[in-house]
Design an enzyme around this catalytic site. Sequence first.
Site, short mmCIF file in Angstrom:
data_model
loop_
_atom_site.label_atom_id
_atom_site.label_comp_id
_atom_site.label_asym_id
_atom_site.label_seq_id
_atom_site.Cartn_x
_atom_site.Cartn_y
_atom_site.Cartn_z
NE ARG A 103 -2.68 1.23 3.43
CZ ARG A 103 -3.51 1.80 4.27
NH1 ARG A 103 -4.78 1.92 3.96
NH2 ARG A 103 -3.10 2.23 5.42
CB THR A 107 -1.85 7.20 -3.48
OG1 THR A 107 -1.33 5.87 -3.43
CG2 THR A 107 -0.84 8.09 -4.17
CG ASP A 203 0.78 -9.30 10.28
OD1 ASP A 203 1.15 -10.21 9.52
OD2 ASP A 203 0.92 -8.10 9.99
CG ASP A 206 4.02 -10.15 11.82
OD1 ASP A 206 4.72 -10.08 10.79
OD2 ASP A 206 3.71 -9.16 12.51
N1 URA Z 1 -3.82 -8.51 7.45
C1 URA Z 1 -3.59 -9.41 8.44
O1 URA Z 1 -2.60 -10.11 8.39
N2 URA Z 1 -4.45 -9.47 9.47
C2 URA Z 1 -5.56 -8.72 9.55
O2 URA Z 1 -6.33 -8.87 10.52
C3 URA Z 1 -5.80 -7.80 8.52
C4 URA Z 1 -4.93 -7.71 7.47
#
Ligand code: URA
Length: 214
Positions: A103, A107, A203, A206
Amino acid sequence: MRTQVIDHPLVAHKLTVLRNRDTDSPTFRSLADELVTLLAYEATRDVRVEPCEIVTPVSPTTGVRLASPRPLVVPILRAGLGMLDGMMRLLPTAEVGFLGMVRNEETLEAATYAERLPDDLSGRQCYVLDPMLATGGTLAAAIRFLVDRGADHITAVCLLAAPEGCARLEGELADLGVPVTIVTAAMDERLNEKGYIVPGLGDAGDRLYGVAGG
Ligand code: URA
């Protein structure tokens, strides 16, 4: 756009373990792999096949084989890589292309930073792998990218989806003219203020690979 939430006790069971913050990375990776294979079974329901003649030990018969051009599986880097083996288990003869999206913080648009895909995707069915359909920005951009190259059938496989992301995809892809299906293990409640899916699983990158770059 069609959204398909897979209602199956094994899917729900594996997803519950993935959501648990006490689940370690090796277990998370292996369960994500198993879960994707279950999702892949539904996601490939419309995969194109063509008739072929074979001979069994008893008699000739007509069966089917995957049609040409072969389907293309496209993991979105980085977390989509954790879904690749689970998908390829059911589609071992598919080709694989890679798409890295990030991202742009100015923008707020998703931009491509890496791609390894055929230039011409005419007539190709594409299976996009992205574990978390959160805001939908990345997935919308990835799908548009594939359709701009000629793909004529898109299925996105996501571990989890948020209603906000699905609504955005519906809006942004309304003019696409190509069938798009989202296959997911669950439609969660919402996004939080940081754009994480609630209750979600955190995430995904992660949890699959550990925290990269702090
Ligand atoms: N990306 C992720 O890894 N977890 C989320 O909850 C949202 C986007």
